[in-house]
Design a protein around this motif. Structure first.
Motif, PDB file in Angstrom:
ATOM      1  N   SER A 257     -78.376 -27.167  80.694  1.00  0.00           N
ATOM      2  CA  SER A 257     -78.973 -25.810  81.250  1.00  0.00           C
ATOM      3  C   SER A 257     -79.845 -24.870  80.424  1.00  0.00           C
ATOM      4  O   SER A 257     -80.734 -24.408  80.807  1.00  0.00           O
ATOM      5  CB  SER A 257     -77.874 -24.900  82.160  1.00  0.00           C
ATOM      6  OG  SER A 257     -76.779 -24.670  81.178  1.00  0.00           O
ATOM      7  N   LEU A 258     -79.442 -25.083  79.272  1.00  0.00           N
ATOM      8  CA  LEU A 258     -80.061 -24.449  78.118  1.00  0.00           C
ATOM      9  C   LEU A 258     -81.575 -25.030  78.094  1.00  0.00           C
ATOM     10  O   LEU A 258     -82.582 -24.607  78.108  1.00  0.00           O
ATOM     11  CB  LEU A 258     -79.583 -24.562  76.783  1.00  0.00           C
ATOM     12  CG  LEU A 258     -80.143 -23.728  75.798  1.00  0.00           C
ATOM     13  CD1 LEU A 258     -79.980 -22.283  76.111  1.00  0.00           C
ATOM     14  CD2 LEU A 258     -79.368 -24.080  74.204  1.00  0.00           C
ATOM     15  N   VAL A 259     -81.741 -26.589  78.015  1.00  0.00           N
ATOM     16  CA  VAL A 259     -83.053 -27.116  77.931  1.00  0.00           C
ATOM     17  C   VAL A 259     -83.851 -27.069  79.376  1.00  0.00           C
ATOM     18  O   VAL A 259     -85.034 -26.693  78.852  1.00  0.00           O
ATOM     19  CB  VAL A 259     -82.619 -28.781  78.085  1.00  0.00           C
ATOM     20  CG1 VAL A 259     -84.002 -29.471  78.322  1.00  0.00           C
ATOM     21  CG2 VAL A 259     -81.681 -29.047  76.837  1.00  0.00           C
ATOM     22  N   VAL A 260     -82.996 -26.712  80.455  1.00  0.00           N
ATOM     23  CA  VAL A 260     -84.065 -26.378  81.479  1.00  0.00           C
ATOM     24  C   VAL A 260     -84.327 -24.885  81.445  1.00  0.00           C
ATOM     25  O   VAL A 260     -85.663 -24.812  81.738  1.00  0.00           O
ATOM     26  CB  VAL A 260     -83.137 -26.401  82.833  1.00  0.00           C
ATOM     27  CG1 VAL A 260     -83.786 -25.983  83.989  1.00  0.00           C
ATOM     28  CG2 VAL A 260     -82.675 -27.969  83.141  1.00  0.00           C
ATOM     29  N   ALA A 261     -83.730 -24.100  81.072  1.00  0.00           N
ATOM     30  CA  ALA A 261     -84.134 -22.780  80.805  1.00  0.00           C
ATOM     31  C   ALA A 261     -85.393 -22.635  79.843  1.00  0.00           C
ATOM     32  O   ALA A 261     -86.479 -21.915  79.965  1.00  0.00           O
ATOM     33  CB  ALA A 261     -83.142 -21.664  80.527  1.00  0.00           C
ATOM     34  N   LEU A 262     -84.996 -23.305  78.917  1.00  0.00           N
ATOM     35  CA  LEU A 262     -86.148 -23.121  77.491  1.00  0.00           C
ATOM     36  C   LEU A 262     -87.536 -24.065  77.751  1.00  0.00           C
ATOM     37  O   LEU A 262     -88.529 -23.426  77.849  1.00  0.00           O
ATOM     38  CB  LEU A 262     -85.426 -23.491  76.274  1.00  0.00           C
ATOM     39  CG  LEU A 262     -84.448 -22.385  75.823  1.00  0.00           C
ATOM     40  CD1 LEU A 262     -83.874 -22.909  74.300  1.00  0.00           C
ATOM     41  CD2 LEU A 262     -84.657 -21.027  75.926  1.00  0.00           C
TER      42      LEU A 262
ATOM     43  N   TYR B  52     -80.057 -36.831  84.438  1.00  0.00           N
ATOM     44  CA  TYR B  52     -80.779 -37.159  85.712  1.00  0.00           C
ATOM     45  C   TYR B  52     -81.350 -35.730  86.118  1.00  0.00           C
ATOM     46  O   TYR B  52     -82.927 -35.764  86.237  1.00  0.00           O
ATOM     47  CB  TYR B  52     -80.093 -37.853  86.804  1.00  0.00           C
ATOM     48  CG  TYR B  52     -81.132 -38.118  87.827  1.00  0.00           C
ATOM     49  CD1 TYR B  52     -81.694 -39.153  87.887  1.00  0.00           C
ATOM     50  CD2 TYR B  52     -81.169 -37.172  88.990  1.00  0.00           C
ATOM     51  CE1 TYR B  52     -82.481 -39.724  88.850  1.00  0.00           C
ATOM     52  CE2 TYR B  52     -82.166 -37.532  89.956  1.00  0.00           C
ATOM     53  CZ  TYR B  52     -82.706 -38.956  89.961  1.00  0.00           C
ATOM     54  OH  TYR B  52     -83.601 -39.074  90.929  1.00  0.00           O
ATOM     55  N   THR B  53     -80.842 -34.740  86.349  1.00  0.00           N
ATOM     56  CA  THR B  53     -81.258 -33.568  87.050  1.00  0.00           C
ATOM     57  C   THR B  53     -82.525 -32.911  86.089  1.00  0.00           C
ATOM     58  O   THR B  53     -83.697 -32.737  86.575  1.00  0.00           O
ATOM     59  CB  THR B  53     -80.319 -32.636  87.398  1.00  0.00           C
ATOM     60  OG1 THR B  53     -79.245 -33.105  88.203  1.00  0.00           O
ATOM     61  CG2 THR B  53     -80.877 -31.339  88.045  1.00  0.00           C
ATOM     62  N   VAL B  54     -82.013 -32.954  84.903  1.00  0.00           N
ATOM     63  CA  VAL B  54     -83.088 -32.268  83.714  1.00  0.00           C
ATOM     64  C   VAL B  54     -84.220 -32.993  83.804  1.00  0.00           C
ATOM     65  O   VAL B  54     -85.342 -32.377  83.832  1.00  0.00           O
ATOM     66  CB  VAL B  54     -82.222 -32.235  82.439  1.00  0.00           C
ATOM     67  CG1 VAL B  54     -83.257 -31.651  81.514  1.00  0.00           C
ATOM     68  CG2 VAL B  54     -80.999 -31.245  82.587  1.00  0.00           C
ATOM     69  N   SER B  55     -83.960 -34.414  83.560  1.00  0.00           N
ATOM     70  CA  SER B  55     -85.239 -35.232  83.627  1.00  0.00           C
ATOM     71  C   SER B  55     -86.083 -34.905  84.849  1.00  0.00           C
ATOM     72  O   SER B  55     -87.370 -34.973  84.803  1.00  0.00           O
ATOM     73  CB  SER B  55     -84.834 -36.644  83.492  1.00  0.00           C
ATOM     74  OG  SER B  55     -83.660 -37.111  82.879  1.00  0.00           O
TER      75      SER B  55
END
Lengths: 258, 270
Positions: free
Chosen positions: A32-37, B186-189
């Protein structure tokens, strides 16, 4: 009070048994950190500021988003989910029979220790964001921030309690969790960027604004005395409504045993 | 093939009917589920609208209206490609799979039928929400007959690729008991590579290349690109071809992993 402390202790001991959960949480927090940043990087690749917020200030928003999300996920959500499940299966009987206030009991029965990791991540992001923004924070602002954070916490708790109480009538509302989570995602960005009707929803229906945006506003000198007082008033109101709702709801509970 | 379909058809039909009725019964639950799906595109839309306004009304040639058209189409494509298959883990871990395995057909058929049913029952609500978004941010569509026609196969293949992809990932539960880590990656990608958070046009060329080599672009971004008229007819035909190849590849990978996985499966006796 002793009851709360005791339940927390049991939950923590319980959580410490499952160490794999720790690593699962590490990965989830990281993702979730990756998504946010990543989101911030892409957005600020195309602009200097978003509705008057700089990238450093938005980093602070993400920080508070993580702090509050961590607190909700570790302290509020697990008990509330357990409550909904108990209502559905009729096992709430056991909680009602105990000689303490049932609302108190169902609110502290379970915690997810490892989710608190998000709180740590959030504090780090918040500090980095504020330093980058060059914000000079007065004691008063810090105090307002803490008060707003607590108020936001109580609002979210009351909101969850009201939602969970709805289960007394509608039984199957497991999707509510997803609704809350997807709405909470909206808190990663300052609520002012949303269209007015959505701002209204995020302020009064799903109290994301008070949980995330308002505390950050306190730190970045955007908080007006009016919204400070408004937040306090809403906290009292939500808590009272939650309590009343609970009292009515529990009368509708018929149990499943016998 | 035809014989097989004649055998499967009543199975699909029954599952379809049952699921439509279930959805109609738990209306509150269905409504909440839809609500949870609409928040995401509205958030993204608002972010990009704010950025576009900050940049004086146009971002890399995209206006607020075009972003709106993008995310409205996005909602439709996304709705069709949502695959609630994370329960595979629970099925396998709790031994529920045993009951499904003794049936004479692969459980994926029942799941596909369920998926189609839940999509069709929720479709009216999704269209309502799309209209709602169109009111909040007036879109500028530039529709042509051929792009709308090409959109239909692009949408269906995109949704099928994603369904099979997720379903196959879910089969990892045959080997590991917790699959949420896999779905998390998967979701992040997907958020960054499929055009879910940001139109691929706004990303660096290398990222777009990676997204085009992997299946991600073909599940969401491509159908949207088609209907928005961002592609030439030649690009659309090539894209549909790539989608067909991915669909074929995914179904073969699914079969293979399924065959290995079932051998791996040992039920916890009930």
């Amino acid at each position: 009070m002793r009851v709360i402390a005791l339940y927390f202790k049991v939950s923590i001991l319980n959580e410490l048994q499952y160490r794999v959960n720790f690593f699962v949480q590490v990965l989830q927090s990281f993702l979730s950190l990756v998504v946010a940043l990543g989101g911030l990087v892409i957005v600020f690749d195309h602009t200097e500021s978003l509705n008057g917020w700089t990238s450093a200030e938005l980093l602070a928003v993400v920080g508070v988003y993580f702090i509050v999300g961590g607190l909700i996920g570790s302290l509020i959500q697990p008990s509330m989910q357990m409550l909904m499940e108990d209502i559905r299966q009729g096992t709430l009987d056991f909680a009602i029979l105990k000689p303490v206030d049932t609302q108190l009991l169902v609110s502290v029965r379970q915690i997810q220790l490892w989710r608190l990791m998000d709180v740590g991540i959030g504090i780090v992001l918040l500090v980095i964001g504020l330093t980058q923004a060059g914000a000079e924070i007065t004691v008063l602002e810090l105090l307002a921030f803490v008060v707003m954070l607590i108020a936001g916490g109580i609002i979210v708790y009351s909101f969850w309690l009201i939602l969970a109480t709805i289960a007394f009538w509608f039984i199957r509302i497991d999707n509510i969790l997803q609704v809350f989570q997807s709405m909470y995602e909206a808190g990663r960005w300052p609520v002012r960027i949303y269209p007015p009707w959505l701002q209204f929803m995020l302020t009064f229906l799903v109290p994301v604004a008070f949980a995330v945006t308002v505390p950050v506003e306190a730190l970045t000198g955007r908080l007006t005395p009016l919204s400070f007082l408004g937040a306090i008033a809403l906290t009292v109101l939500m808590f009272t409504v939650g309590r009343v709702f609970w009292t009515i709801g529990i009368r509708a509970y018929s149990g499943a045993s016998a | 093939m035809i014989q097989k379909w004649a055998f499967l058809r009543p199975i699909y039909w029954m599952n379809f009917q049952v699921n439509v009725m279930t959805a109609a019964q738990y209306r509150v639950s269905t409504a909440f589920w839809i609500l949870s799906l609409v928040a995401e595109p509205i958030v993204y839309m608002s972010v990009w609208a704010a950025v576009t306004r900050e940049q004086g009304g146009s971002l890399d040639g995209l206006t607020v209206g075009q972003f709106s058209a993008y995310f409205i189409t996005w909602m439709l494509v996304r709705h069709f490609s949502v695959a609630p298959v994370a329960e595979m883990e629970w099925r396998i871990r709790d031994g529920l799979m045993s009951g499904l395995l003794v049936r004479p057909v692969n459980p994926i058929h029942a799941d596909i039928a369920e998926n189609i049913a839940s999509k069709l029952t929720a479709l009216p609500f999704v269209i309502l929400v799309m209209i709602g978004l169109a009111f909040a941010y007036p879109p500028t569509f530039n529709l042509q007959v051929w792009t709308v026609l090409a959109f239909i196969p692009a949408l269906l293949m995109g949704a099928s690729i994603r369904f099979l992809f997720q379903y196959t990932l879910g089969l990892a539960a045959f080997w590991v008991t917790r699959t949420n880590a896999i779905f998390g990656v998967y979701t992040v990608s997907e958020i960054f590579l499929s055009g879910r958070f940001v139109p691929l046009a706004l990303l660096p060329a290398q990222v777009v290349l990676i997204a085009s080599i992997l299946p991600f672009r073909w599940t969401l971004s491509f159908p949207v690109e088609v209907v928005l008229g961002q592609l030439s007819m030649e690009q659309v035909v090539i894209g549909l071809g790539i989608q067909a190849l991915w669909l074929l590849a995914m179904s073969q990978i699914f079969r293979l992993i399924w065959a290995f996985g079932v051998r791996q499966y040992t039920a916890v006796a009930g």
